[in-house]
Write an enzyme that holds these catalytic residues in place. Structure first.
Site, PDB file in Angstrom:
ATOM      1  N   ARG A  16     -39.156  88.152 -34.631  1.00 30.48           N
ATOM      2  CA  ARG A  16     -39.466  89.169 -33.623  1.00 30.48           C
ATOM      3  C   ARG A  16     -39.440  90.542 -34.252  1.00 30.48           C
ATOM      4  O   ARG A  16     -38.844  90.746 -35.328  1.00 30.48           O
ATOM      5  CB  ARG A  16     -38.449  89.100 -32.484  1.00 30.48           C
ATOM      6  N   ASP A 237     -29.539  88.236 -42.521  1.00 32.88           N
ATOM      7  CA  ASP A 237     -29.339  88.487 -41.090  1.00 32.88           C
ATOM      8  C   ASP A 237     -27.865  88.562 -40.700  1.00 32.88           C
ATOM      9  O   ASP A 237     -27.485  89.365 -39.837  1.00 32.88           O
ATOM     10  CB  ASP A 237     -30.087  87.459 -40.234  1.00 32.88           C
ATOM     11  N   THR A 261     -27.608  79.042 -35.155  1.00 33.62           N
ATOM     12  CA  THR A 261     -27.917  77.772 -35.798  1.00 33.62           C
ATOM     13  C   THR A 261     -26.819  77.407 -36.789  1.00 33.62           C
ATOM     14  O   THR A 261     -26.368  76.273 -36.864  1.00 33.62           O
ATOM     15  CB  THR A 261     -29.278  77.844 -36.508  1.00 33.62           C
TER      16      THR A 261
END
Length: 472
Positions: A16, A237, A261
């Site tokens: 995104r 990240d 995750t």
């Protein structure tokens, strides 16, 4: 006119572009564009579709320009370890290979014969794993691609390179490779030479907050943004997410859990911990914003639940999280699975893998989706408790508070189970920590925020974490 920062945030399943700006000491964010990410199996290997991802990112930049934002910079964060190779002419030498590809199977044994894991850990502070960039590069030795390579660029470096034409390696993402000297925060030439990797491919290490370069003229024109800066953020990240931990002083020693995750649980340290005790306990030392170290364990996280949900959907038994979580809270089962076991890495059926383990260990076998989810949440909470115990054995003072950030921070049942298992308060949020950290490092580079302390002050002004106290 307010300064707007764009965060290009790539995950293993989606990406995104987020816009963010500061208002009265708060951060305001807006999703600009969202797109899918998938691995593609081709010729026996598992690849990331980099050209498609790059095009998707540019589509997001075009939307931002069309909205009329006063964009001053762009920052990019992705998952760790994976990379692309670029030749002397600046051409990409093939799509990046996914860390789940089997080309590194068995490589760690060969690496260990050349340089023992304990010796590598003392240099790099990273656990020896098949997914590491070191293992991937070693598996490519003798290949035409590696012979032709001029630059090694980790995924965020690769996106930035094709935006700017400037090649460099951001510190946080490079630290995941098992090729960076943890103390010097530069390449571990001892490790690189021990495995006879081509030294020419390892470029300049830059720190978060450094301007990588400006958009290339063709990209600037195509997107409509003009020649804005591309800034190195905490480009792993998790590094961006940890920068946005709203640490509360009254909690004393604070641990973080980036929940998605993967679950990454640890503490922020000024220097790496490179002892044999830390290695054997499964801790790794990764770079953080502010030249700090994320001393953490990599734990299989909500990947297991994601796989279960996919299986149920494929069978026509789709269930929403809003239905599943209350049912799991009411379910009666106390079975525990070892979430990091290879059996749960990528089985044909995750549901069957869980049932088989419970049966083999004489535990109650989950009979419903609710029991399956409760079993997983209890197992994750137990694993988090084990990790905190490991931290407490190494640090001089025990952890008194855990901050959960990322998408998993919205799972109230798991948060409460975690507080119960740890026996300490759990602070949940922000869920959008990665995008926040990315944007605020850009604001730091632009002079709107002062250092890591300033970043966290803005986060505290902007979010109100939910507190879960342990139930007695």
């Amino acid at each position: 006119m307010r300064k707007v920062y764009l965060a290009a945030d790539f995950g293993g399943g989606s990406g995104r572009v987020m816009a963010g700006w500061l208002e009265d000491g708060h951060i305001v964010m807006e999703e600009v564009h969202r797109f899918g990410n998938r691995q593609v199996r081709l010729g026996g290997h598992l690849y990331w579709d980099f050209p498609a991802l790059f095009e998707d990112m540019k589509a997001g930049l075009k939307v931002a320009a069309a909205k009329g934002y006063n964009v001053v910079s762009i920052g990019i964060d992705t998952w760790g370890v994976d990379f692309g190779l670029v030749d002397r002419d600046g051409a990409l030498l093939g799509n990046p290979v996914c860390y789940r590809d089997e080309r590194t199977k068995g490589v760690t044994d060969e690496l260990s014969r050349i340089l023992a894991p304990a010796d590598r850990y003392r240099a790099t502070g990273i656990q020896a794993m098949e997914i590491n960039a070191l293992s991937q590069l070693y598996s490519m030795k003798g290949s035409a691609q590696l012979e032709a390579a001029d630059k090694l660029l980790f995924m965020p470096d690769l996106f930035a390179y094709f935006l700017t034409g400037v090649a460099n390696n951001e510190y946080c993402i490079a630290s995941t490779s098992e090729l960076l000297d943890a103390k010097a925060r530069e390449w571990s030439w001892e490790t690189i030479r021990a495995f006879e990797l081509p030294e020419r491919i390892f470029g300049e290490i830059i720190m978060p907050g450094t301007v990588r370069g400006k958009l290339r003229p063709d990209v600037a024109e195509e997107t409509g943004l003009g020649e804005v800066d591309v800034v190195a953020v905490g480009s792993h990240d998790t590094a961006s997410a940890v920068a946005a931990v709203p640490a509360v002083e009254s909690c004393g020693n604070v641990a973080f859990l980036s929940s998605g995750t993967w679950s990454l649980l640890g503490v922020e340290m000024p220097e790496p911990i490179l002892t044999e005790e830390a290695r054997l306990a499964g801790f790794t030392n990764e770079g953080a914003v502010g030249e700090k170290i994320r001393f953490l364990q990599n734990i299989t996280g909500l990947w297991i639940l994601q796989r279960l949900m996919s299986e149920w959907k494929e069978r026509g038994e789709d269930i929403s999280y809003s239905e599943l979580l209350p049912a799991a809270e009411s379910a009666c089962i106390d079975s525990i699975i070892p979430v990091d076991d290879a059996a749960f890495m990528n089985p044909v059926s995750m549901e069957k893998a869980i049932c088989d383990h419970c049966r083999a260990t004489s535990q109650s076998v989950p009979q419903s989706k609710a029991e399956m989810a409760r079993c997983l949440f209890l197992s994750l909470a137990k694993r988090y408790s084990d990790a905190i115990e490991g931290v407490n054995r190494i640090l001089p003072e025990p952890i008194k508070c855990l901050h959960i950030i990322g998408g998993g921070s919205q799972n109230a049942l798991l948060n409460q189970m975690t507080a119960d298992a740890l026996g300490i308060p759990v602070w949940a949020g922000p869920a959008e920590a990665t995008a926040m950290g990315n944007i605020l490092v850009q604001a730091m580079a632009a002079g709107e925020v002062e250092g890591l302390a300033g970043i966290r002050e803005v986060v505290r002004n902007s979010v109100s974490p939910k507190v879960y106290n342990p139930r007695m």
